[in-house]
Design an enzyme around this catalytic site. Structure first.
Site, PDB file in Angstrom:
ATOM      1  CG  HIS A 159      -1.407  -0.942   1.311  1.00 47.10           C
ATOM      2  ND1 HIS A 159      -2.522  -1.304   2.439  1.00 47.10           N
ATOM      3  CD2 HIS A 159      -2.281  -1.922   0.227  1.00 47.10           C
ATOM      4  CE1 HIS A 159      -3.483  -2.178   1.930  1.00 47.10           C
ATOM      5  NE2 HIS A 159      -3.340  -2.495   0.897  1.00 47.10           N
ATOM      6  CE1 TYR A 160       4.796   0.802  -4.616  1.00 44.75           C
ATOM      7  CE2 TYR A 160       4.632  -0.567  -4.143  1.00 44.75           C
ATOM      8  CZ  TYR A 160       4.681  -0.203  -4.551  1.00 44.75           C
ATOM      9  OH  TYR A 160       4.743  -1.126  -6.280  1.00 44.75           O
TER      10      TYR A 160
END
Length: 603
Positions: free
Chosen positions: A533-534
């Site tokens: 989920h960067y």
């Protein structure tokens, strides 16, 4: 999840598609057939012209391009291929295989952050929605306001509630504190529906999509008397190495290049095009178009820590659907079942499978010619079960060497099948507060940039993780979990560890071993992994304005997760899809306003 609940999830996703008037197609073959505007990049003309050029056919880029095509000629450029016909993308049961595939045509391009954590970026039409666990949930109302926008599971669910993660919110797509069941983009047959599906009802004569088309730079020019450089096209390379030039059509003041290449791709492409920190650009021989130190800064990856809870009884397959949203900034989720080593497809598959799916340490490489003789022998012997994702949380990130991963994979091979019964409980922290940066490794657009996330640099992140791990331990001790857990560590040892003659287990276990006396804060640092989920690198207010226009230049926007300062809720994909659709509508509205104004001026 009950049939009624699954039906509700399907209805919600259908509603999203209906906003684009998308027709449901019966089979993947029909989906491919309807994409008549999708072609291979090598078939593109050397020179072409469009009103909008969208770079990146991902979770934001697909709904954005489909929306813009309602009224304009649009080109969508995607460096990967189609998701359809690839079971590693389309099937819930092969979800981890896409992340494990390291071939040049894989839908997932692996990278290792400077922190030492193995990660992946999407390289396929549909982007990250083709690779994730399918969880579909909105951002919180507060997140939406801050952004300036208009506005098999019972054990984990009951365990979270019993552990104090309340209230019980039932099934909801809303981001609210407590325990809830969210949506999924997998249908009842376990088939994935990706962001690429938004293209089904794009205007077929106004949209063109080129696949395997890697954009190397955005073209800029300065007009007479114009202070800011203006984007007027892009250059992309096909798989044969041939360069193609695409230009914005003349006469359209609102024609634009829009980057939707993701958290790594958009900052990287800005820098390759001369928009970024001057010193870094000069280091790679790139002419500076606009000195913008904020490009590539503020990149963050929500740290994920997981524990495996072995079960004395088989557990059904379930990807992320139940989530506990705590009030102290930690999200608790569960993944369980046959995904972790008891496959449901293929003759004799159960004989070979010995892995923990998305949490497995070993990677399968395809560069056999570069392997040592020993490693080649190892891979030849165990190729059937080495399709794993490079996740190894039992040692600190800097110690996750290829040798450590091979050792863990060998342990998995020797485990009894009972060891793979059970599931993972994982926690992801809100935010996070710790941030890093992206830097160019080279001027090659095909290469991954260097990424540093600085996991747990901010002490607030560490404390959130520690409290999340305490909550997980409470969940595993609840009455709801009792039928699916061993009574203690000795019982687990008797069941499979000692039977296999092993002193080491390749994933972190609950209950924790009595000899593991590390404080939870250190445990968080040592066992950190990614949940993919960067975000960040092109923050609103620093790199782009509130309309997502790149500050300091004209004719260029960024519309994707790189603009996020914090990850929206438990999973960002619904928000990223919404952002693409939302900005497409806003851009069309702006264009109609300009056209109407010009018409009025003539009268």
């Amino acid at each position: 999840m009950s049939a009624a609940c699954m039906a509700s999830v399907a209805l919600v996703f259908a509603t999203v598609l209906a906003s684009l008037r998308l027709r449901v197609v019966a089979s993947e073959e029909e989906q491919m057939y309807n994409f008549r505007f999708v072609r291979h990049g090598r078939d593109a003309p050397l020179v072409s012209y469009y009103n909008y050029i969208v770079v990146g056919g991902g979770t934001a880029g697909c709904p954005l391009a489909a929306t813009l095509s309602e009224r304009s000629r649009v080109l969508l450029l995607e460096r990967g291929g189609l998701p359809y016909g690839n079971r590693n993308v389309s099937s819930e049961y092969h979800f981890a295989d896409a992340l494990a595939d390291t071939s040049p045509l894989s839908p997932a391009q692996r990278f290792v952050s400077e922190d030492g954590v193995v990660n992946a970026r999407a390289r396929v039409l549909g982007g990250g929605s083709c690779l994730n666990a399918g969880f579909y949930t909105r951002a919180s109302a507060g997140y939406v306001r801050a952004a300036g926008w208009d506005a098999r599971l019972r054990a984990l669910r009951d365990g979270l509630l019993e552990a104090g993660v309340t209230p019980d919110n039932g099934y909801t797509l809303d981001h609210v504190p407590g325990t809830k069941i969210g949506g999924t983009i997998f249908d009842r047959r376990g088939r994935r529906h990706t962001a690429a599906d938004f293209l089904r009802k794009a205007h077929p004569k106004r949209l063109t999509v080129f696949l395997h088309a890697t954009v190397s730079r955005v073209l800029f020019r300065r007009g007479a008397g114009v202070a800011k450089p203006a984007a007027y096209g892009v250059v992309f390379t096909d798989t044969m190495g041939v360069q193609h030039h695409v230009y914005l059509r003349r006469g359209g003041a609102k024609n634009e290049v829009i980057l939707a290449a993701g958290t790594l791709g958009s900052p990287q492409l800005l820098m390759l095009s001369g928009v970024g920190p001057r010193a870094q650009l000069e280091k790679h021989g790139i002419r500076t178009v606009h000195d913008q130190p904020a490009v590539g800064q503020g990149v963050a990856d929500n740290p994920m820590n997981s524990v495996f809870v072995p079960s004395p009884v088989p557990v059904a397959l379930s990807l992320v659907q139940v989530v506990g949203v705590t009030r102290f900034g930690s999200f608790i989720e569960g993944v369980s079942g046959s995904q972790f080593g008891v496959p449901v497809h293929g003759r004799g598959a159960a004989r070979h499978a010995r892995n923990f799916g998305m949490f497995s340490p070993m990677v399968r490489t395809h560069a056999r010619a570069q392997l040592s003789v020993l490693r080649m022998k190892f891979e030849t012997e165990f190729a059937a079960h080495l399709r794993q994702t490079g996740q190894l949380g039992t040692v600190p990130p800097k110690e996750r060497t290829p040798e450590a991963m091979r050792r863990a994979a060998e342990v998995m091979r020797r485990l009894d099948r009972r060891a793979f019964q059970g599931g993972f409980i994982l926690e992801k922290i809100l935010g996070p507060m710790s941030t890093g940066h992206i830097e160019l490794r080279s001027p090659d657009a095909h290469a991954n940039p260097a990424v540093t996330f600085n996991y747990f640099r901010d002490p607030r992140d560490v404390e959130r993780c520690a409290r999340g791990m305490e909550a997980i331990e409470r969940v595993a001790r609840t009455r709801a979990f009792a039928p699916f857990t061993y009574a203690n560590h000795t019982a687990m040892d008797a069941a499979f560890r000692r039977a296999a003659g092993l002193a080491y287990f390749p994933v972190n276990l609950l209950p924790r071993h009595p000899r593991d006396t590390r404080p939870l804060q250190q445990y968080c640092r040592d066992t950190v992994m990614t949940i993919w989920h960067y975000h960040g690198g092109c923050h609103v207010g620093a790199v782009v304005d509130q309309d997502y226009r790149v500050i300091g230049v004209q004719g260029l926007r960024v519309v994707d997760s790189s603009t996020f300062k914090y990850s929206p809720g438990t999973n960002p994909q619904a928000t990223v899809m919404m952002l693409g659709r939302y900005m497409g509508l806003r851009i069309l509205k702006e264009k109609r306003w300009v056209r109407k104004q010009r018409t009025g001026d003539k009268h």
